[in-house]
Design an enzyme around this catalytic site. Structure first.
Site, PDB file in Angstrom:
ATOM      1  N   GLY A  20       0.782  -1.240   0.000  1.00 11.35           N
ATOM      2  CA  GLY A  20       0.000   0.000   0.000  1.00 11.35           C
ATOM      3  C   GLY A  20       0.807   1.281   0.000  1.00 11.35           C
ATOM      4  O   GLY A  20       0.297   2.329   0.389  1.00 11.35           O
ATOM      5  N   ASN A  22       1.727   2.952  -2.609  1.00 11.51           N
ATOM      6  CA  ASN A  22       1.044   3.850  -3.556  1.00 11.51           C
ATOM      7  C   ASN A  22      -0.250   4.386  -2.966  1.00 11.51           C
ATOM      8  O   ASN A  22      -0.585   5.556  -3.150  1.00 11.51           O
ATOM      9  CB  ASN A  22       0.754   3.121  -4.871  1.00 11.51           C
ATOM     10  CG  ASN A  22       1.940   3.144  -5.815  1.00 11.51           C
ATOM     11  OD1 ASN A  22       2.296   4.186  -6.349  1.00 11.51           O
ATOM     12  ND2 ASN A  22       2.582   1.992  -5.979  1.00 11.51           N
ATOM     13  N   MET A  95      -3.783  -7.170  -7.189  1.00 11.08           N
ATOM     14  CA  MET A  95      -3.247  -8.295  -7.948  1.00 11.08           C
ATOM     15  C   MET A  95      -4.334  -9.273  -8.413  1.00 11.08           C
ATOM     16  O   MET A  95      -4.087 -10.460  -8.567  1.00 11.08           O
ATOM     17  CB  MET A  95      -2.171  -9.022  -7.130  1.00 11.08           C
ATOM     18  CG  MET A  95      -1.032  -8.120  -6.698  1.00 11.08           C
ATOM     19  SD  MET A  95      -0.334  -7.084  -8.025  1.00 11.08           S
ATOM     20  CE  MET A  95       0.869  -8.225  -8.683  1.00 11.08           C
ATOM     21  N   LYS A  96      -5.519  -8.741  -8.597  1.00  7.38           N
ATOM     22  CA  LYS A  96      -6.621  -9.570  -9.059  1.00  7.38           C
ATOM     23  C   LYS A  96      -7.143  -8.957 -10.354  1.00  7.38           C
ATOM     24  O   LYS A  96      -7.238  -7.737 -10.456  1.00  7.38           O
ATOM     25  CB  LYS A  96      -7.700  -9.560  -7.964  1.00  7.38           C
ATOM     26  CG  LYS A  96      -8.812 -10.495  -8.196  1.00  7.38           C
ATOM     27  CD  LYS A  96      -8.470 -11.905  -7.790  1.00  7.38           C
ATOM     28  CE  LYS A  96      -9.403 -12.859  -8.512  1.00  7.38           C
ATOM     29  NZ  LYS A  96      -9.013 -14.240  -8.457  1.00  7.38           N
ATOM     30  N   ILE A  97      -7.475  -9.789 -11.318  1.00  9.42           N
ATOM     31  CA  ILE A  97      -7.975  -9.252 -12.588  1.00  9.42           C
ATOM     32  C   ILE A  97      -9.479  -9.011 -12.483  1.00  9.42           C
ATOM     33  O   ILE A  97     -10.236  -9.917 -12.123  1.00  9.42           O
ATOM     34  CB  ILE A  97      -7.635 -10.210 -13.747  1.00  9.42           C
ATOM     35  CG1 ILE A  97      -6.106 -10.261 -13.914  1.00  9.42           C
ATOM     36  CG2 ILE A  97      -8.309  -9.770 -15.035  1.00  9.42           C
ATOM     37  CD1 ILE A  97      -5.612 -11.285 -14.905  1.00  9.42           C
ATOM     38  N   LEU A  98      -9.887  -7.789 -12.782  1.00 12.65           N
ATOM     39  CA  LEU A  98     -11.319  -7.453 -12.721  1.00 12.65           C
ATOM     40  C   LEU A  98     -12.030  -8.019 -13.952  1.00 12.65           C
ATOM     41  O   LEU A  98     -11.445  -8.078 -15.041  1.00 12.65           O
ATOM     42  CB  LEU A  98     -11.497  -5.933 -12.687  1.00 12.65           C
ATOM     43  CG  LEU A  98     -10.946  -5.228 -11.439  1.00 12.65           C
ATOM     44  CD1 LEU A  98     -10.839  -3.727 -11.678  1.00 12.65           C
ATOM     45  CD2 LEU A  98     -11.804  -5.516 -10.219  1.00 12.65           C
ATOM     46  N   ASN A 112      -4.680   2.191 -13.522  1.00  9.74           N
ATOM     47  CA  ASN A 112      -3.790   1.248 -12.843  1.00  9.74           C
ATOM     48  C   ASN A 112      -2.358   1.737 -12.962  1.00  9.74           C
ATOM     49  O   ASN A 112      -2.010   2.410 -13.927  1.00  9.74           O
ATOM     50  CB  ASN A 112      -3.908  -0.129 -13.524  1.00  9.74           C
ATOM     51  CG  ASN A 112      -2.982  -1.157 -12.901  1.00  9.74           C
ATOM     52  OD1 ASN A 112      -2.881  -1.253 -11.684  1.00  9.74           O
ATOM     53  ND2 ASN A 112      -2.283  -1.931 -13.731  1.00  9.74           N
ATOM     54  N   HIS A 114       1.483   0.263 -13.235  1.00  8.19           N
ATOM     55  CA  HIS A 114       2.180  -0.984 -13.560  1.00  8.19           C
ATOM     56  C   HIS A 114       3.695  -0.719 -13.535  1.00  8.19           C
ATOM     57  O   HIS A 114       4.148   0.283 -14.089  1.00  8.19           O
ATOM     58  CB  HIS A 114       1.737  -1.471 -14.940  1.00  8.19           C
ATOM     59  CG  HIS A 114       2.325  -2.799 -15.293  1.00  8.19           C
ATOM     60  ND1 HIS A 114       1.875  -3.985 -14.740  1.00  8.19           N
ATOM     61  CD2 HIS A 114       3.358  -3.139 -16.106  1.00  8.19           C
ATOM     62  CE1 HIS A 114       2.589  -4.984 -15.213  1.00  8.19           C
ATOM     63  NE2 HIS A 114       3.501  -4.495 -16.041  1.00  8.19           N
TER      64      HIS A 114
HETATM   65  C1  GAR Z   1       3.735  -1.507  -7.278  1.00 13.26           C
HETATM   66  O1  GAR Z   1       5.054  -1.632  -7.727  1.00 13.26           O
HETATM   67  C2  GAR Z   1       2.776  -1.575  -8.453  1.00 13.26           C
HETATM   68  O2  GAR Z   1       3.282  -0.960  -9.594  1.00 13.26           O
HETATM   69  C3  GAR Z   1       2.652  -3.060  -8.646  1.00 13.26           C
HETATM   70  O3  GAR Z   1       2.576  -3.578  -7.340  1.00 13.26           O
HETATM   71  C4  GAR Z   1       3.327  -2.743  -6.464  1.00 13.26           C
HETATM   72  C5  GAR Z   1       2.449  -2.377  -5.291  1.00 13.26           C
HETATM   73  O4  GAR Z   1       3.191  -1.702  -4.323  1.00 13.26           O
HETATM   74  N1  GAR Z   1       1.493  -3.382  -9.410  1.00 13.26           N
HETATM   75  C6  GAR Z   1       1.421  -4.424 -10.234  1.00 13.26           C
HETATM   76  O5  GAR Z   1       2.344  -5.212 -10.373  1.00 13.26           O
HETATM   77  C7  GAR Z   1       0.112  -4.584 -10.949  1.00 13.26           C
HETATM   78  N2  GAR Z   1       0.238  -5.521 -11.993  1.00 13.26           N
HETATM   79  P1  GAR Z   1       2.447  -0.925  -3.134  1.00 13.26           P
HETATM   80  O6  GAR Z   1       1.461  -1.918  -2.515  1.00 13.26           O
HETATM   81  O7  GAR Z   1       3.546  -0.565  -2.180  1.00 13.26           O
HETATM   82  O8  GAR Z   1       1.763   0.268  -3.724  1.00 13.26           O
END
Ligand code: GAR
Length: 192
Positions: A20, A22, A95-98, A112, A114
């Protein structure tokens, strides 16, 4: 995307599955006067997501969905979003596909982040793949969510250099730092 009128801020939900960082960053951004959004709901597909702590810390409603019966639960997610009058969704390490159906209900209103320079490295293990391929650059992308994984229109990207000494951990850290700059900038870009 609809333009802002006056002081009206867009009620937003953030979906997470993990740390979390982000989410925390988006919440902090949302509290700035210039922010076009407020964070009104945090959604997680697991009660193990560390990021759920920010719901308590910042006094934001949270919903945790057990995804064993995912279709049923997506309906429940939609009910919660409706109840909170959510108009915009930020996926932040969700990490779940909607489902197609879900995305259609929020067409053009889900974004999103990425951890790669899309269209390169859709899916998982982006940093290891970039290092393995001896790429000189890595980075992150904020994009619209469409039913096709990591393929929606790109809003913004930030790049970082991959150095010879970089491994998965150091690259992840560098990219994450850029993610925290990129997500608010992308939100500003959408609504301004
Ligand atoms: C982040 O690096 C984000 O870009 C990635 O998961 C991490 C979450 O970090 N997202 C994906 O890989 C989506 N496919 P956080 O929980 O510290 O924000």
């Amino acid at each position: 995307m609809e333009k802002l009128t006056g002081l009206k801020k867009i009620k937003t939900a953030v979906f997470i599955s993990g740390t979390g960082s982000n989410l925390k960053n988006i919440i902090k951004f949302s509290k700035l006067k210039k922010s076009p959004i407020t964070i009104n709901l945090i959604v997680s597909n697991t009660n193990l997501a560390k990021g759920l702590q920010y719901a308590d810390q910042f006094k934001i409603k949270k919903k945790i969905f057990n995804l064993k019966n995912y279709n049923e639960n997506e309906k429940n997610i939609l009910t919660s979003l409706k109840k909170e009058k959510i108009k915009f969704i930020c996926l932040a390490g969700y990490m779940k596909i909607l489902s197609k159906k879900f995305i259609k209900k929020f067409d053009g209103k889900i974004i999103n982040i990425h951890p790669s320079l899309l269209p390169k490295y859709k899916g998982l293990n982006t940093h290891s793949r970039a290092i393995k391929n001896k790429d000189k650059l890595a980075g992150c992308t904020v994009h619209y969510v469409t039913p096709k994984l990591d393929s929606g229109k790109i809003i913004l990207q930030n790049k970082v250099k991959i150095l010879a000494r970089d491994d998965h951990t150091s690259l992840k850290k560098k990219v994450l730092k850029q993610e925290h700059k990129l997500y608010p900038a992308a939100i500003m870009k959408i609504f301004n």
